[in-house]
Scaffold this motif. Sequence first.
Motif, PDB file in Angstrom:
ATOM      1  N   ALA A 152       0.829  -1.206   0.000  1.00 58.12           N
ATOM      2  CA  ALA A 152       0.000   0.000   0.000  1.00 58.12           C
ATOM      3  C   ALA A 152       0.860   1.251   0.000  1.00 58.12           C
ATOM      4  O   ALA A 152       0.576   2.220  -0.721  1.00 58.12           O
ATOM      5  CB  ALA A 152      -0.920  -0.016   1.221  1.00 58.12           C
ATOM      6  N   GLU A 153       1.918   1.249   0.789  1.00 57.62           N
ATOM      7  CA  GLU A 153       2.802   2.415   0.856  1.00 57.62           C
ATOM      8  C   GLU A 153       3.475   2.667  -0.489  1.00 57.62           C
ATOM      9  O   GLU A 153       3.559   3.807  -0.955  1.00 57.62           O
ATOM     10  CB  GLU A 153       3.853   2.200   1.946  1.00 57.62           C
ATOM     11  CG  GLU A 153       4.676   3.423   2.267  1.00 57.62           C
ATOM     12  CD  GLU A 153       5.502   3.233   3.530  1.00 57.62           C
ATOM     13  OE1 GLU A 153       5.617   4.199   4.304  1.00 57.62           O
ATOM     14  OE2 GLU A 153       6.016   2.114   3.746  1.00 57.62           O
ATOM     15  N   VAL A 170      -9.701  -6.197   1.298  1.00 57.71           N
ATOM     16  CA  VAL A 170     -10.219  -5.033   2.020  1.00 57.71           C
ATOM     17  C   VAL A 170      -9.111  -4.396   2.849  1.00 57.71           C
ATOM     18  O   VAL A 170      -8.976  -3.170   2.912  1.00 57.71           O
ATOM     19  CB  VAL A 170     -11.404  -5.439   2.917  1.00 57.71           C
ATOM     20  CG1 VAL A 170     -11.837  -4.282   3.810  1.00 57.71           C
ATOM     21  CG2 VAL A 170     -12.566  -5.921   2.061  1.00 57.71           C
ATOM     22  N   GLU A 171      -8.300  -5.236   3.468  1.00 53.52           N
ATOM     23  CA  GLU A 171      -7.221  -4.726   4.326  1.00 53.52           C
ATOM     24  C   GLU A 171      -6.227  -3.880   3.542  1.00 53.52           C
ATOM     25  O   GLU A 171      -5.814  -2.809   3.997  1.00 53.52           O
ATOM     26  CB  GLU A 171      -6.503  -5.896   5.004  1.00 53.52           C
ATOM     27  CG  GLU A 171      -5.316  -5.493   5.868  1.00 53.52           C
ATOM     28  CD  GLU A 171      -5.684  -4.621   7.050  1.00 53.52           C
ATOM     29  OE1 GLU A 171      -4.773  -3.991   7.613  1.00 53.52           O
ATOM     30  OE2 GLU A 171      -6.883  -4.558   7.409  1.00 53.52           O
ATOM     31  N   VAL A 172      -5.832  -4.340   2.359  1.00 50.78           N
ATOM     32  CA  VAL A 172      -4.852  -3.559   1.601  1.00 50.78           C
ATOM     33  C   VAL A 172      -5.463  -2.235   1.139  1.00 50.78           C
ATOM     34  O   VAL A 172      -4.787  -1.206   1.100  1.00 50.78           O
ATOM     35  CB  VAL A 172      -4.293  -4.364   0.414  1.00 50.78           C
ATOM     36  CG1 VAL A 172      -5.310  -4.532  -0.688  1.00 50.78           C
ATOM     37  CG2 VAL A 172      -3.026  -3.692  -0.119  1.00 50.78           C
ATOM     38  N   ARG A 173      -6.747  -2.229   0.850  1.00 48.19           N
ATOM     39  CA  ARG A 173      -7.410  -0.979   0.472  1.00 48.19           C
ATOM     40  C   ARG A 173      -7.492  -0.025   1.667  1.00 48.19           C
ATOM     41  O   ARG A 173      -7.348   1.197   1.513  1.00 48.19           O
ATOM     42  CB  ARG A 173      -8.793  -1.256  -0.108  1.00 48.19           C
ATOM     43  CG  ARG A 173      -8.751  -1.854  -1.523  1.00 48.19           C
ATOM     44  CD  ARG A 173     -10.125  -2.302  -1.997  1.00 48.19           C
ATOM     45  NE  ARG A 173     -10.114  -2.688  -3.405  1.00 48.19           N
ATOM     46  CZ  ARG A 173      -9.749  -3.872  -3.866  1.00 48.19           C
ATOM     47  NH1 ARG A 173      -9.334  -4.814  -3.009  1.00 48.19           N
ATOM     48  NH2 ARG A 173      -9.773  -4.127  -5.170  1.00 48.19           N
ATOM     49  N   ALA A 174      -7.736  -0.570   2.847  1.00 46.95           N
ATOM     50  CA  ALA A 174      -7.732   0.269   4.047  1.00 46.95           C
ATOM     51  C   ALA A 174      -6.359   0.897   4.251  1.00 46.95           C
ATOM     52  O   ALA A 174      -6.244   2.073   4.637  1.00 46.95           O
ATOM     53  CB  ALA A 174      -8.130  -0.560   5.268  1.00 46.95           C
ATOM     54  N   CYS A 175      -5.302   0.118   3.999  1.00 48.53           N
ATOM     55  CA  CYS A 175      -3.944   0.648   4.117  1.00 48.53           C
ATOM     56  C   CYS A 175      -3.678   1.731   3.071  1.00 48.53           C
ATOM     57  O   CYS A 175      -3.006   2.729   3.364  1.00 48.53           O
ATOM     58  CB  CYS A 175      -2.918  -0.474   3.980  1.00 48.53           C
ATOM     59  SG  CYS A 175      -2.896  -1.645   5.354  1.00 48.53           S
ATOM     60  N   ILE A 176      -4.194   1.539   1.865  1.00 51.31           N
ATOM     61  CA  ILE A 176      -4.021   2.558   0.825  1.00 51.31           C
ATOM     62  C   ILE A 176      -4.682   3.859   1.260  1.00 51.31           C
ATOM     63  O   ILE A 176      -4.090   4.949   1.121  1.00 51.31           O
ATOM     64  CB  ILE A 176      -4.598   2.067  -0.517  1.00 51.31           C
ATOM     65  CG1 ILE A 176      -3.720   0.946  -1.087  1.00 51.31           C
ATOM     66  CG2 ILE A 176      -4.697   3.215  -1.516  1.00 51.31           C
ATOM     67  CD1 ILE A 176      -4.309   0.273  -2.310  1.00 51.31           C
ATOM     68  N   LEU A 177      -5.900   3.793   1.802  1.00 50.45           N
ATOM     69  CA  LEU A 177      -6.559   5.000   2.295  1.00 50.45           C
ATOM     70  C   LEU A 177      -5.750   5.639   3.417  1.00 50.45           C
ATOM     71  O   LEU A 177      -5.638   6.867   3.499  1.00 50.45           O
ATOM     72  CB  LEU A 177      -7.967   4.663   2.795  1.00 50.45           C
ATOM     73  CG  LEU A 177      -9.022   4.376   1.720  1.00 50.45           C
ATOM     74  CD1 LEU A 177     -10.334   3.953   2.372  1.00 50.45           C
ATOM     75  CD2 LEU A 177      -9.246   5.594   0.838  1.00 50.45           C
ATOM     76  N   GLY A 178      -5.162   4.808   4.276  1.00 53.39           N
ATOM     77  CA  GLY A 178      -4.327   5.335   5.344  1.00 53.39           C
ATOM     78  C   GLY A 178      -3.085   6.028   4.829  1.00 53.39           C
ATOM     79  O   GLY A 178      -2.670   7.070   5.354  1.00 53.39           O
ATOM     80  N   GLU A 179      -2.493   5.473   3.792  1.00 53.40           N
ATOM     81  CA  GLU A 179      -1.310   6.101   3.189  1.00 53.40           C
ATOM     82  C   GLU A 179      -1.689   7.402   2.471  1.00 53.40           C
ATOM     83  O   GLU A 179      -0.934   8.385   2.510  1.00 53.40           O
ATOM     84  CB  GLU A 179      -0.636   5.139   2.213  1.00 53.40           C
ATOM     85  CG  GLU A 179      -0.075   3.865   2.830  1.00 53.40           C
ATOM     86  CD  GLU A 179       1.106   4.102   3.744  1.00 53.40           C
ATOM     87  OE1 GLU A 179       1.711   5.208   3.679  1.00 53.40           O
ATOM     88  OE2 GLU A 179       1.438   3.196   4.526  1.00 53.40           O
ATOM     89  N   GLN A 226      10.609  -5.616  11.507  1.00 52.63           N
ATOM     90  CA  GLN A 226      10.148  -5.130  10.216  1.00 52.63           C
ATOM     91  C   GLN A 226       9.346  -3.849  10.405  1.00 52.63           C
ATOM     92  O   GLN A 226       8.616  -3.701  11.383  1.00 52.63           O
ATOM     93  CB  GLN A 226       9.237  -6.173   9.529  1.00 52.63           C
ATOM     94  CG  GLN A 226       9.923  -7.473   9.176  1.00 52.63           C
ATOM     95  CD  GLN A 226      10.750  -7.358   7.905  1.00 52.63           C
ATOM     96  OE1 GLN A 226      10.737  -6.334   7.233  1.00 52.63           O
ATOM     97  NE2 GLN A 226      11.477  -8.413   7.571  1.00 52.63           N
ATOM     98  N   GLY A 227       9.480  -2.930   9.445  1.00 55.21           N
ATOM     99  CA  GLY A 227       8.644  -1.752   9.444  1.00 55.21           C
ATOM    100  C   GLY A 227       7.193  -2.111   9.174  1.00 55.21           C
ATOM    101  O   GLY A 227       6.902  -3.112   8.527  1.00 55.21           O
ATOM    102  N   GLN A 228       6.282  -1.275   9.656  1.00 54.21           N
ATOM    103  CA  GLN A 228       4.856  -1.596   9.600  1.00 54.21           C
ATOM    104  C   GLN A 228       4.089  -0.803   8.559  1.00 54.21           C
ATOM    105  O   GLN A 228       2.864  -0.877   8.519  1.00 54.21           O
ATOM    106  CB  GLN A 228       4.238  -1.351  10.986  1.00 54.21           C
ATOM    107  CG  GLN A 228       4.814  -2.216  12.075  1.00 54.21           C
ATOM    108  CD  GLN A 228       4.575  -3.692  11.810  1.00 54.21           C
ATOM    109  OE1 GLN A 228       3.439  -4.120  11.621  1.00 54.21           O
ATOM    110  NE2 GLN A 228       5.628  -4.478  11.791  1.00 54.21           N
ATOM    111  N   GLY A 229       4.773  -0.037   7.714  1.00 51.98           N
ATOM    112  CA  GLY A 229       4.074   0.801   6.751  1.00 51.98           C
ATOM    113  C   GLY A 229       3.577   2.075   7.412  1.00 51.98           C
ATOM    114  O   GLY A 229       3.375   2.129   8.633  1.00 51.98           O
TER     115      GLY A 229
END
Length: 395
Positions: A107-108, A135-144, A311-314
Amino acid sequence: MNDNDASPGDTASRRPHWEQSSPAELKQLAESRPAELYEAARQLCRSAFSEGSEGRTVARVLGRIVDALADTRSRDCARFVVDIVGLFPQLGPELLEEGDRLRRSAAEKLVKAQQLRDLAALFGELPERLDDPAVEVRACILGELAMIGAGRGRPVLDAYAERLRDLRHPLARLPRTRLDVEHRFGVRVRGLGSVKTSEQLRSRFPEVSATDGGAEGGRKAVESAEAGRAGAVAEPFVVSGWSREPEARFFALPDPLGPDDFNVAFIKELPLACLEGEGTRRGVAVSCRTTPDDVINELFAAAHHGGVNGQGQGGAYARLYAWNSLYALMGLPGDLPFLDAARLVADHRWLRFMAFTDWFHHDTADVAFAVLDPTGTRVAVLAATDTDSDSHSDF
C-alpha cells in the motif's frame, strides 16, 4: 512465454530463476509484460498451496514481484498488486504477520508510485467484512493517502472510508489528512539521525537543569501499575521488533510538581530499570524539554522503520501505533477525537532524557521520554532501546 520467462509456479526447479532475478530485471518485466508477471505470482501462490512449498521462500519471491509491479505506474499494475497480496493467506497461518507486512508495504509503495485516479479505480465495490485481505490492503491505501493529504472529496474513496468506519476498521479512526502535530512524519533531515549522545541531545533541545525540588518530588512519587496502558505505550516498538522490551511506567504525586522541577533530578529518583546503575559509568544524565511533535514522530519512526531484528509496519499502521502510544502516555480515553487529543498535548510537559547505564547503549537507537500532565500530579515514562540487552557499549 519461453523457458527463460517461465512463471515461478511452473515447477519447483524453475523458482530459483525468480529468486535470483535482480530488481531491475523484475522492473523491466513489470513495465513490458505486467500481466505475465501477475500470472506468475498467481501460479506461485497456487503451487505453494498445493505442493506444501516453503512458505517463506514463496513469500520472499512474491514480495519482490509486488515491489516491481507497485513501482510501475499503471492502473493494471496497481490492480495486480492488490490481487496478489489478497492471495497471500493461501501460504498458511504461520505467515500471517508476513502477509500483514506485505500488504502494508504494498500500500505504501502504491501510493508513492501510482496516480490517484488509478488507485481510486480499486475502490468501486464497498466491503462487507474486514476479514478479507483485499479489504485490508485498500484500508492501508486509504491510510497512506491520508498521510499525504490526498483522496478526500473523491466520492468513491469517501464512501469506502465511511464503510470502513461503520465496520470499525482500526485505521478508519484516524483523520483522513495529516494533523499539524504529525508534520515530521517521514521527514528526514541530513545530519539529524538518532540522538545517540548527550552532546547531540543538548544541541537539539533546551536542557532543563536539575533542582532540589525535582529530587524531592521524585522521592514522593508513587507508582501505579497499569499493564494495559503500558502495552499501548510500548506498541510502536514491540510491533516493529525493537530488540528489547520497552519500559513504560506511571507515577502519581501527592502535590503538584512545579514546571521547573520536572527535570533529570526528578527522573533519577524514580525506580526505573533504564536508570539502574546510573552514576557508575562515565557521563552525566541529561534531561531536555521537547515538544509533542518530536515525541509522536519518534513513536511513528520506530514503527515505520522497524527494529534491527524486526520489520517496518508501513506508514498507515505506524501512524495508528504512534497515536495509540501517545494517547496512553497522556492517559486519554481511546474514544477521544484526534483533534481534541492534538489540542491537549500542548497542555502537557514533555521531556527527553538520557543516562549512562546498561540500558542506554548510545550506538543504535535509544529513546526516553517523560510526560507531566496538566495537573502536575501524574507522570508517564517511556524508555526503549534497539540494542541487544546482552551487549554493552564502552563509554
